[in-house]
Design a protein around this motif. Structure first.
Motif, PDB file in Angstrom:
ATOM      1  N   SER A 233      -9.584  13.018  -0.852  1.00 51.46           N
ATOM      2  CA  SER A 233     -10.579  13.913  -0.250  1.00 51.46           C
ATOM      3  C   SER A 233     -11.031  13.518   1.161  1.00 51.46           C
ATOM      4  O   SER A 233     -11.381  14.378   1.946  1.00 51.46           O
ATOM      5  N   GLN A 234     -11.031  12.220   1.480  1.00 50.07           N
ATOM      6  CA  GLN A 234     -11.465  11.816   2.833  1.00 50.07           C
ATOM      7  C   GLN A 234     -10.323  11.887   3.840  1.00 50.07           C
ATOM      8  O   GLN A 234     -10.553  11.740   5.042  1.00 50.07           O
ATOM      9  N   GLY A 235      -9.089  12.045   3.366  1.00 51.88           N
ATOM     10  CA  GLY A 235      -7.935  11.961   4.253  1.00 51.88           C
ATOM     11  C   GLY A 235      -7.658  10.514   4.626  1.00 51.88           C
ATOM     12  O   GLY A 235      -8.464   9.621   4.341  1.00 51.88           O
ATOM     13  N   VAL A 236      -6.492  10.265   5.202  1.00 53.86           N
ATOM     14  CA  VAL A 236      -6.118   8.933   5.688  1.00 53.86           C
ATOM     15  C   VAL A 236      -5.562   9.114   7.098  1.00 53.86           C
ATOM     16  O   VAL A 236      -4.654   9.934   7.275  1.00 53.86           O
ATOM     17  N   PRO A 237      -6.040   8.371   8.123  1.00 50.66           N
ATOM     18  CA  PRO A 237      -7.066   7.334   8.039  1.00 50.66           C
ATOM     19  C   PRO A 237      -8.445   7.877   7.678  1.00 50.66           C
ATOM     20  O   PRO A 237      -8.764   9.034   7.921  1.00 50.66           O
ATOM     21  N   VAL A 238      -9.250   6.971   7.117  1.00 49.41           N
ATOM     22  CA  VAL A 238     -10.647   7.261   6.808  1.00 49.41           C
ATOM     23  C   VAL A 238     -11.471   6.942   8.060  1.00 49.41           C
ATOM     24  O   VAL A 238     -11.236   5.918   8.709  1.00 49.41           O
ATOM     25  N   ILE A 239     -12.404   7.798   8.374  1.00 51.22           N
ATOM     26  CA  ILE A 239     -13.266   7.571   9.552  1.00 51.22           C
ATOM     27  C   ILE A 239     -13.887   6.167   9.499  1.00 51.22           C
ATOM     28  O   ILE A 239     -14.452   5.783   8.476  1.00 51.22           O
ATOM     29  N   GLY A 240     -13.728   5.412  10.562  1.00 50.30           N
ATOM     30  CA  GLY A 240     -14.386   4.106  10.687  1.00 50.30           C
ATOM     31  C   GLY A 240     -13.694   2.959   9.984  1.00 50.30           C
ATOM     32  O   GLY A 240     -14.171   1.830  10.065  1.00 50.30           O
ATOM     33  N   CYS A 241     -12.590   3.212   9.272  1.00 49.78           N
ATOM     34  CA  CYS A 241     -11.940   2.142   8.489  1.00 49.78           C
ATOM     35  C   CYS A 241     -10.906   1.388   9.326  1.00 49.78           C
ATOM     36  O   CYS A 241     -10.091   2.001  10.018  1.00 49.78           O
ATOM     37  N   ASP A 242     -10.925   0.062   9.226  1.00 45.36           N
ATOM     38  CA  ASP A 242     -10.000  -0.785   9.979  1.00 45.36           C
ATOM     39  C   ASP A 242      -8.903  -1.386   9.099  1.00 45.36           C
ATOM     40  O   ASP A 242      -8.265  -2.355   9.487  1.00 45.36           O
ATOM     41  N   CYS A 243      -8.704  -0.861   7.887  1.00 48.87           N
ATOM     42  CA  CYS A 243      -7.711  -1.470   6.996  1.00 48.87           C
ATOM     43  C   CYS A 243      -6.300  -1.245   7.543  1.00 48.87           C
ATOM     44  O   CYS A 243      -6.079  -0.457   8.470  1.00 48.87           O
ATOM     45  N   ALA A 244      -5.323  -1.938   6.935  1.00 48.65           N
ATOM     46  CA  ALA A 244      -3.938  -1.902   7.423  1.00 48.65           C
ATOM     47  C   ALA A 244      -3.343  -0.493   7.350  1.00 48.65           C
ATOM     48  O   ALA A 244      -2.502  -0.119   8.171  1.00 48.65           O
ATOM     49  N   VAL A 245      -3.793   0.297   6.366  1.00 48.09           N
ATOM     50  CA  VAL A 245      -3.265   1.663   6.232  1.00 48.09           C
ATOM     51  C   VAL A 245      -3.883   2.572   7.303  1.00 48.09           C
ATOM     52  O   VAL A 245      -3.180   3.315   7.991  1.00 48.09           O
ATOM     53  N   CYS A 246      -5.203   2.465   7.434  1.00 50.45           N
ATOM     54  CA  CYS A 246      -5.905   3.354   8.361  1.00 50.45           C
ATOM     55  C   CYS A 246      -5.578   3.056   9.822  1.00 50.45           C
ATOM     56  O   CYS A 246      -5.729   3.924  10.682  1.00 50.45           O
ATOM     57  N   THR A 247      -5.132   1.832  10.123  1.00 49.52           N
ATOM     58  CA  THR A 247      -4.772   1.497  11.503  1.00 49.52           C
ATOM     59  C   THR A 247      -3.250   1.518  11.709  1.00 49.52           C
ATOM     60  O   THR A 247      -2.770   1.189  12.788  1.00 49.52           O
ATOM     61  N   SER A 248      -2.512   1.918  10.679  1.00 48.41           N
ATOM     62  CA  SER A 248      -1.047   1.946  10.770  1.00 48.41           C
ATOM     63  C   SER A 248      -0.589   3.007  11.776  1.00 48.41           C
ATOM     64  O   SER A 248      -1.161   4.098  11.853  1.00 48.41           O
ATOM     65  N   SER A 249       0.472   2.684  12.523  1.00 46.94           N
ATOM     66  CA  SER A 249       1.026   3.678  13.444  1.00 46.94           C
ATOM     67  C   SER A 249       2.162   4.456  12.780  1.00 46.94           C
ATOM     68  O   SER A 249       2.754   5.351  13.387  1.00 46.94           O
ATOM     69  N   ASP A 250       2.482   4.123  11.530  1.00 47.63           N
ATOM     70  CA  ASP A 250       3.540   4.818  10.784  1.00 47.63           C
ATOM     71  C   ASP A 250       3.019   6.196  10.368  1.00 47.63           C
ATOM     72  O   ASP A 250       2.029   6.283   9.634  1.00 47.63           O
ATOM     73  N   PRO A 251       3.654   7.282  10.823  1.00 47.30           N
ATOM     74  CA  PRO A 251       3.154   8.624  10.452  1.00 47.30           C
ATOM     75  C   PRO A 251       3.129   8.852   8.935  1.00 47.30           C
ATOM     76  O   PRO A 251       2.373   9.693   8.459  1.00 47.30           O
ATOM     77  N   ARG A 252       3.916   8.082   8.198  1.00 44.10           N
ATOM     78  CA  ARG A 252       3.922   8.228   6.735  1.00 44.10           C
ATOM     79  C   ARG A 252       2.621   7.716   6.115  1.00 44.10           C
ATOM     80  O   ARG A 252       2.361   7.952   4.931  1.00 44.10           O
ATOM     81  N   ASP A 253       1.800   7.006   6.890  1.00 42.99           N
ATOM     82  CA  ASP A 253       0.483   6.567   6.419  1.00 42.99           C
ATOM     83  C   ASP A 253      -0.635   7.514   6.844  1.00 42.99           C
ATOM     84  O   ASP A 253      -1.801   7.249   6.566  1.00 42.99           O
ATOM     85  N   HIS A 254      -0.302   8.609   7.518  1.00 41.26           N
ATOM     86  CA  HIS A 254      -1.321   9.578   7.937  1.00 41.26           C
ATOM     87  C   HIS A 254      -1.291  10.740   6.954  1.00 41.26           C
ATOM     88  O   HIS A 254      -0.276  11.427   6.831  1.00 41.26           O
ATOM     89  N   ARG A 255      -2.381  10.946   6.271  1.00 45.28           N
ATOM     90  CA  ARG A 255      -2.382  11.960   5.214  1.00 45.28           C
ATOM     91  C   ARG A 255      -3.548  12.926   5.366  1.00 45.28           C
ATOM     92  O   ARG A 255      -4.710  12.542   5.234  1.00 45.28           O
ATOM     93  N   LEU A 256      -3.229  14.189   5.620  1.00 49.66           N
ATOM     94  CA  LEU A 256      -4.242  15.245   5.574  1.00 49.66           C
ATOM     95  C   LEU A 256      -4.565  15.521   4.102  1.00 49.66           C
ATOM     96  O   LEU A 256      -3.880  15.039   3.206  1.00 49.66           O
ATOM     97  N   ARG A 257      -5.622  16.323   3.882  1.00 47.72           N
ATOM     98  CA  ARG A 257      -6.023  16.613   2.519  1.00 47.72           C
ATOM     99  C   ARG A 257      -4.908  17.373   1.780  1.00 47.72           C
ATOM    100  O   ARG A 257      -4.211  18.206   2.354  1.00 47.72           O
ATOM    101  N   SER A 258      -4.751  17.101   0.474  1.00 49.29           N
ATOM    102  CA  SER A 258      -3.596  17.588  -0.283  1.00 49.29           C
ATOM    103  C   SER A 258      -3.539  19.110  -0.354  1.00 49.29           C
ATOM    104  O   SER A 258      -4.521  19.770  -0.692  1.00 49.29           O
ATOM    105  N   ALA A 259      -2.364  19.635  -0.029  1.00 49.82           N
ATOM    106  CA  ALA A 259      -2.074  21.067  -0.133  1.00 49.82           C
ATOM    107  C   ALA A 259      -0.567  21.225  -0.051  1.00 49.82           C
ATOM    108  O   ALA A 259       0.145  20.330   0.435  1.00 49.82           O
TER     109      ALA A 259
END
Ligand SMILES: [Zn+2]
Ligand SMILES: [Zn+2]
Ligand SMILES: [Zn+2]
Length: 261
Positions: free
Chosen positions: A16-42
């Protein structure tokens, strides 16, 4: 003559928050790999000349633009959580282009919630430019047709909430599932390509985690399964994807799958 191929495209694969999450510095949220960027499911489903979306969350506009969708024949809603419906206002360009109301199909409870949340659409005298929606109720296990697409809705347990999954021939889409009633299990028997939610690694009240999703896929036994509604706590694509059993994949935004007859 062969029948058309069913084609699905992942408009979004995030929770529900999408990835990256606003304000998060974790390895996923700061990843430059487009496969780690996730809009809300549809999901976008295309068959012959028929094109529909499943769910219209906050990223709907961006998803339609990214996928280059020029014509859309209906929106199916799985349930009324904000990450699945709040983008409905952005069907307006389709209203204008197609000069038609947009059919929105869901459980009666969900349609009632759409009336509440988009009250201005259903005003006696809506302002010019308001979206035009045609609300059509669905009932679990009662098949329906949109253009050339035959669709079977079925009931899914999302914590205490009933949501809908959808079967299109050999393809089944489930999001926000924790449990599946026996009659729905029966209804998706023989699915060859399955999409199902997997939130992260820990147990959750209303969503399958990764381990539960893998067990569920094994039980249903499709040829291929794609996991969606993924949280940043799942870990980076590059770390998690290679650990998955054969035939089970982390879905990625913009990815597509063709399903033959
Ligand atoms: Zn959700
Ligand atoms: Zn994060
Ligand atoms: Zn939900």
């Amino acid at each position: 003559m062969s029948s058309p191929t069913l084609r699905i495209a992942f408009l979004g694969t995030g929770t529900s928050q999408g990835v990256p999450v606003i304000g998060c510095d974790c390895a996923v949220c700061t990843s430059s790999d487009p496969r780690d960027h996730r809009l809300r499911s549809a999901l976008l489903v295309e068959y012959g000349g028929t094109r529909i979306a499943i769910d219209a969350g906050p990223d709907f506009r961006q998803q339609m633009l990214r996928q280059g969708v020029k014509e859309l024949h209906a929106v199916l809603l799985t349930h009324e959580h904000n990450d699945h419906i709040i983008g409905l206002d952005d069907v307006r360009p389709f209203n204008y282009r197609q000069k038609k109301n947009m059919p929105v199909l869901a459980l009666p409870r969900v349609l009632q919630e759409v009336r509440t949340r988009f009250a201005y659409v259903f005003d006696a005298d809506p302002y010019p430019g308001a979206p035009r929606l045609e609300l059509l109720p669905l009932e679990p296990l009662v098949p329906f047709q949109i253009g050339e697409l035959s669709i079977l809705p079925f009931s899914v347990g999302h914590g205490d909430m009933e949501v809908l999954g959808f079967r299109f021939g050999a393809f089944t889409y489930i999001t926000d599932m924790k449990t599946l009633p026996p009659e729905s299990r029966e209804a998706i028997r023989g699915t060859e390509v399955l999409v199902v939610n997997a939130l992260h690694h820990k147990p959750h009240r209303a969503h399958l985690n990764l381990e539960e999703a893998v067990d569920f896929v094994r039980e249903i036994g499709p040829r291929e399964a794609y996991l969606i509604h993924i949280s940043h706590h799942m870990g980076r694509y590059v770390d998690i994807a290679p650990q998955l059993p054969e035939g089970i994949f982390l879905a990625r935004d913009g990815g597509s799958v063709e399903i033959g007859d």
